[in-house]
Design an enzyme around this catalytic site. Sequence first.
Site, mmCIF file in Angstrom:
data_model
loop_
_atom_site.group_PDB
_atom_site.id
_atom_site.type_symbol
_atom_site.label_atom_id
_atom_site.label_comp_id
_atom_site.label_asym_id
_atom_site.label_seq_id
_atom_site.Cartn_x
_atom_site.Cartn_y
_atom_site.Cartn_z
ATOM 1 N N HIS A 1 0.889 -1.171 0.000
ATOM 2 C CA HIS A 1 0.000 0.000 0.000
ATOM 3 C C HIS A 1 0.923 1.217 0.000
ATOM 4 C CE1 HIS A 1 -3.671 2.246 1.695
ATOM 5 N NE2 HIS A 1 -2.725 3.148 1.520
ATOM 6 N N ASP B 1 -10.527 -4.588 -3.458
ATOM 7 C CA ASP B 1 -10.171 -3.965 -2.166
ATOM 8 C C ASP B 1 -11.407 -3.863 -1.274
ATOM 9 O OD1 ASP B 1 -8.793 -2.812 -0.095
ATOM 10 O OD2 ASP B 1 -8.475 -0.885 -1.066
HETATM 11 O O1 DOR Z 1 -9.636 2.341 2.098
HETATM 12 C C1 DOR Z 1 -9.020 1.418 2.610
HETATM 13 N N1 DOR Z 1 -9.580 0.597 3.516
HETATM 14 N N2 DOR Z 1 -7.726 1.264 2.318
HETATM 15 C C2 DOR Z 1 -6.941 0.391 2.990
HETATM 16 O O2 DOR Z 1 -5.782 0.339 2.725
HETATM 17 C C3 DOR Z 1 -7.488 -0.399 4.094
HETATM 18 C C4 DOR Z 1 -8.917 -0.574 3.958
HETATM 19 C C5 DOR Z 1 -9.547 -1.100 5.219
HETATM 20 O O3 DOR Z 1 -9.068 -2.125 5.719
HETATM 21 O O4 DOR Z 1 -10.484 -0.505 5.711
#
Ligand code: DOR
Length: 445
Positions: free
Chosen positions: A178, A310
């Site tokens: 990341h 994601d």
């Molecule tokens: O927006 C995100 N949410 N980016 C991340 O890197 C982690 C993820 C989360 O786990 O909530």
Amino acid sequence: MIKTLIKGAKIVNEGQTAFLDVLIEGERIASISSNITATPDVEVIDASGKFLLPGCIDDQVHFREPGLTHKATIGTESKACLAGGITSFLEMPNTDPQTTTAQAFKDKLDVAAQSSWVNYGFLFGGTNDNLEEIKAIDIKTTPGLKLFLGSSTGNMLVDDPNILKEIFSIFRLPIAVHCEDEQTIKTNLSKYLKKFGDDIPIKHHPDIRSAEACYLSSSKAIALAKETGARLHVFHLSTARETALFQNDVPLSEKQITSEVCIHHLWFSDEDYSKKGTHIKWNPAVKSAADRAGLWEALNDDRIDIIASDHAPHTLEEKNQVYTKAPSGGPMVQHALALMLECVNQGKISLEKVVEKMCHNPAILFSVKERGYIRAGYYADLVLVDINKEHTITRDNLLYKCGWSPLEGTTLRGAVTHTFLNGALMYENGLIKEFNKAKPLSFMT
Ligand code: DOR
């Protein structure tokens, strides 16, 4: 042994699209040929008018178990995967406890063995102080390592340059990162905090988690990978500028440095903040329409290798807080493929390319054994899609534990109608069959 014959579909696989029948015997694909004749012991599925794809392998999801199960569980979110045509996932280590020890890793595999509806794998988490655990990783069960080089949900920032160099030097599986430069974010944030306090207008999220922060961090990680020979995979590119850091002059199997883009960065732009608010707050942030156009270009010319979701659910109550308190992330697995089918219909990408980026390439990149393709002898993880079927995403048809989606109200053309997992038909036109244990992914090491 259960035998199923999928007849009449157009198969999209390995860059080709052709009318072929597929015979499944038990868990695996037995044959692929034109006009396979059904014997009396075979159940025939009439798939005329549909496309048959390999099941998608999502290389970045957050299913919140253990520890954050008020948001989601492996059971609830993997069920949503079935409806979305995702037959395998790689889950992230920012749970509680974090997946940064052999014991925590094993515990996750044990939970998934009992409750996952689709096939599963877990990335091991790196921190500033678990080098010995990283050295002891079992490469037969671990697809790779995840490093947060910018802080996000779960406080897993790895910012010790010596540790980073050592990890990059010793670890030989993919290191997924990341990338957002922490110092740049901190400086930007303090400027906006001074002006607005906690209630910073969400439109400034991409000014705080800026394009500059992404570029700085990605280029640093790439320089370190080049210096150390690490196999680097940069997660969720969100800017046009970063795409110039990646190459497309060699096949994926020969690349040392690869990249991923996520559905939300391909779909939304900063123009959507006014309507969607913190529901589209992600790290990295959704950026400008020009950034989105740059991502599409890099995806289509193969500088970007993988499309992922994601998937990162939080409750609505959490998301509806003021800017500084609203966590980043949103649920996506149920509609990731359908959204890409809509993009096929809009002429943004070919269906063959979608299959390459969502099915074949995750299998290549993480050396997933016998999945990701429609091949005789491979596991029958298969998805039938109706490219013309319209459907509207509403709260009452969501399977996520958190019960909301940033896509509510969106009408898509292109839908998953059937999902086969390890040979079994597990999802059909909105209905999920009885629970059937899925399998751990195996990796070719
Ligand atoms: O927006 C995100 N949410 N980016 C991340 O890197 C982690 C993820 C989360 O786990 O909530």
